[in-house]
Design a protein around this motif. Structure first.
Motif, mmCIF file in Angstrom:
data_model
loop_
_atom_site.group_PDB
_atom_site.id
_atom_site.type_symbol
_atom_site.label_atom_id
_atom_site.label_comp_id
_atom_site.label_asym_id
_atom_site.label_seq_id
_atom_site.Cartn_x
_atom_site.Cartn_y
_atom_site.Cartn_z
ATOM 1 N N ILE A 44 -3.640 2.214 -3.150
ATOM 2 C CA ILE A 44 -3.451 0.861 -3.672
ATOM 3 C C ILE A 44 -4.802 0.268 -4.078
ATOM 4 N N LEU A 79 1.101 -0.246 5.615
ATOM 5 C CA LEU A 79 0.955 1.082 5.032
ATOM 6 C C LEU A 79 -0.017 1.921 5.851
ATOM 7 N N ASP A 117 -2.156 5.561 1.797
ATOM 8 C CA ASP A 117 -1.491 4.650 0.856
ATOM 9 C C ASP A 117 -2.346 3.412 0.586
ATOM 10 N N ARG A 118 -3.029 2.912 1.602
ATOM 11 C CA ARG A 118 -3.943 1.779 1.402
ATOM 12 C C ARG A 118 -5.038 2.156 0.417
ATOM 13 N N THR A 123 -5.755 -0.709 -7.924
ATOM 14 C CA THR A 123 -6.125 -2.088 -8.233
ATOM 15 C C THR A 123 -7.495 -2.129 -8.911
ATOM 16 N N ASN A 154 2.036 -6.866 -8.995
ATOM 17 C CA ASN A 154 2.852 -6.059 -8.091
ATOM 18 C C ASN A 154 2.007 -5.402 -7.005
ATOM 19 N N LEU A 155 0.863 -4.858 -7.378
ATOM 20 C CA LEU A 155 -0.012 -4.239 -6.385
ATOM 21 C C LEU A 155 -0.536 -5.265 -5.382
ATOM 22 N N ASN A 156 -0.892 -6.447 -5.879
ATOM 23 C CA ASN A 156 -1.418 -7.481 -4.995
ATOM 24 C C ASN A 156 -0.362 -8.060 -4.071
ATOM 25 N N SER A 157 0.913 -7.908 -4.409
ATOM 26 C CA SER A 157 1.972 -8.456 -3.567
ATOM 27 C C SER A 157 2.387 -7.500 -2.437
ATOM 28 N N ILE A 158 1.866 -6.288 -2.445
ATOM 29 C CA ILE A 158 2.201 -5.306 -1.413
ATOM 30 C C ILE A 158 1.482 -5.665 -0.122
ATOM 31 N N ASP A 159 2.209 -5.661 0.973
ATOM 32 C CA ASP A 159 1.624 -5.922 2.291
ATOM 33 C C ASP A 159 0.992 -4.629 2.783
ATOM 34 N N ILE A 160 -0.299 -4.480 2.555
ATOM 35 C CA ILE A 160 -0.973 -3.215 2.879
ATOM 36 C C ILE A 160 -1.136 -2.996 4.374
#
Length: 62
Positions: free
Chosen positions: A34, A26, A30-31, A38, A17-23
């Motif tokens: 994440i 952000l 927030d980056r 991770t 889920n964390l790896n699928s976030i488009d950072i």
């Protein structure tokens, strides 16, 4: 056997889920959150094995 009952399932799902976030969308704080989350989740496997902390230079700052 339900795959959710296997060791590491929740860890794997959290990392996925964390790896699928488009950072890129952000803001900087927030980056950073994440990235820290991770890193900590990736280190869990090392930290939960007996003697693992002696085998590597893993440090976690709180």
């Amino acid at each position: 056997m339900d795959p959710r009952d296997t060791p590491g399932y929740r860890l794997h799902r959290a990392l996925s889920n964390l790896n699928s976030i488009d950072i890129e969308q952000l803001d900087d704080p927030d980056r950073q959150r994440i990235a820290e989350a991770t890193t900590l989740l990736e280190q869990v496997g090392l930290l939960t094995r007996p003697g693992a902390s002696e085998e590597s230079d893993v440090t976690v700052d709180s």
